[in-house]
Enzyme design. Sequence first.
Site, PDB file in Angstrom:
ATOM      1  N   LYS B  79      34.280 -37.164  19.527  1.00 15.67           N
ATOM      2  CA  LYS B  79      34.454 -36.368  20.750  1.00 15.67           C
ATOM      3  C   LYS B  79      35.939 -36.107  20.979  1.00 15.67           C
ATOM      4  O   LYS B  79      36.773 -36.992  20.754  1.00 15.67           O
ATOM      5  CB  LYS B  79      33.850 -37.119  21.940  1.00 15.67           C
ATOM      6  N   SER B 154      28.761 -34.737  29.412  1.00 11.46           N
ATOM      7  CA  SER B 154      29.838 -33.985  28.824  1.00 11.46           C
ATOM      8  C   SER B 154      29.933 -34.081  27.296  1.00 11.46           C
ATOM      9  O   SER B 154      30.591 -33.251  26.677  1.00 11.46           O
ATOM     10  CB  SER B 154      31.167 -34.448  29.422  1.00 11.46           C
ATOM     11  N   SER B 178      27.388 -39.224  30.411  1.00 13.33           N
ATOM     12  CA  SER B 178      27.846 -38.234  29.424  1.00 13.33           C
ATOM     13  C   SER B 178      27.477 -38.506  27.966  1.00 13.33           C
ATOM     14  O   SER B 178      27.668 -37.642  27.120  1.00 13.33           O
ATOM     15  CB  SER B 178      29.364 -38.061  29.522  1.00 13.33           C
TER      16      SER B 178
END
Lengths: 96, 484
Positions: B79, B154, B178
């Site tokens: 990420k 997210s 997330s």
Amino acid sequence: MSRITKEQIEHVAHLARLSFTDEELNEFTDTLGQIIEFAEQLNEVDTDGVEPTSHATEVHNVLREDETKPSPARENSMRNAPDQENGQYKVPSVLE
Amino acid sequence: MIDQSIKTMKEKLASGDITVRQLVDASIERIEEVDGTVGAFLRLDKEGARLEADRLDMQLMDGKMTASAVLAGIPVGIKDNIVTKDITTTCASAILSNFDPIHNATVVNRLHEAGTVTIGKLNMDEFAMGSSNENSSFHVVKNPWNLAKVPGGSSGGSAAAVAAGEVPFTLGSDTGGSIRQPASYCGVTGLKPTYGRVSRFGLVAYASSLDQIGPITRSAEDSAYVMQAIAGHDAADSTSANVDVPDYTEKLYADVSGLKAAVPAEYLGDGIDEGVKSRVKEAIAVLEEQGIAWEEVSLPYSKYALPTYYILASSEASANLARFDGIRYGVRHESDNLIDTYKKSRSEGFGEEVKRRIMLGTFALSTGYYDAYYKKAQKVRTLIKQDFDKIFERFDLIIGPTAPTTAFGLGEELDDPLTMYANDILTIPVNLAGVPAISVPCGFSDSLPVGLQIIGKHFDEATVLQVANAYQQQTDFHTAKPDL
């Protein structure tokens, strides 16, 4: 508690170092007002005598030996600088 | 080739049936084939990945792989809020679009020590703020199961990349759901470890008292392998816990009968989709057949979790994001004095949702409002945490859905922050309490994946993974693949 005013939003924006157009300020006054109103449902909860939680697990005063370790090289620390001169960060004038 | 389990890939690498280079090439080939459509990756490091693959192949051939190399040869996507030395790290924000980190996050170093190969960096909601991945400054991510739907957020890129078969696993971060919510929407397995279990050093901070890094994988077994590599104390993160890390694979296949599960009434009540409820009830029945006894309980303060979270997370974010001012790194928009340079850099560099949360947080921390909002929310957080403590005195697990619905449509909730925030209503209480939780696929509703959430006691990821694995031994939803 009253909802937030446009003047308050302007003050908060300055504290947060953000600038907005007049249109954006009106929009923020609306949406932040709604979110704050939503958050005010917490007032229903009786929290008398309840300790605040700042961290989920109990960790206090983590200490370590004060040992010298190498720091990053200056050129590494500076390599993302938007503007620099003589190995120092360069900024616009601070004083008039 | 890369849709096999990590265990199988490790065995095939060890026996010489496949090479690391073949795995890496297969991953890059798959990304080139489908990621133009999915949008999971922000950037690839093809050259670096191939060089590293060849280096690892040499080591494997010479028998020089160390015992700590528990993930030797496995490709991974990271990420983009986890810093990677020499690979641009942007947090999907315009303000960091040119940021070139000078060090690796601890988790990245640990993965390298374990032998993984970093393929690239994954798309996300800007600074991890969002539930749909639509807040990326660069491009949207589409749900591999239905390209008109969001992947969740997210960590939307991290979940979509695994679902699309682009990489065997990814790292995400979870502040209010997330990792778990996008894992649920994309039909993959996502674990948020206990707060402090995995070092946050090198994770660009959103809300420091809630943020935690964790793996997104296809199965609980794969998740156990990744946790083995990344969990454990780190002196560079003063909030990282000095608690022994067990062998996560040891009791993965142990008998789960006799474990006790709590099912909160609030998690199967109003506001939860009927399709989601049905799948989760079926999953509970599967666990019951395995000998897990369950009972309905209540988490009475969970209904206050959402406002508590938005006050606390936004307050922490307003402080954490003060460092982005265009002076030492990031994109500067210069004005004729310093204050206006800060304002211009930040106003042009941050997207709308990030600015909204900075404003909310700055307000909640400002003179005259601190006690009424911030401190009040901290006190309610205590009550929410105590709800969990009480249940875990009597039960080993809490079980329910991960999200109230399946993936919603792209653009559908973008104009309504409060509706968007409500997607995380079942995941946020877990972050506030700091306990570990996993989302595993438990079937489909209207052809979209549904996630089952299994929540455990502090530092008891081992039981969470054991139960998730027991469920996946009885079901095959985690092996289902979207048509792309």
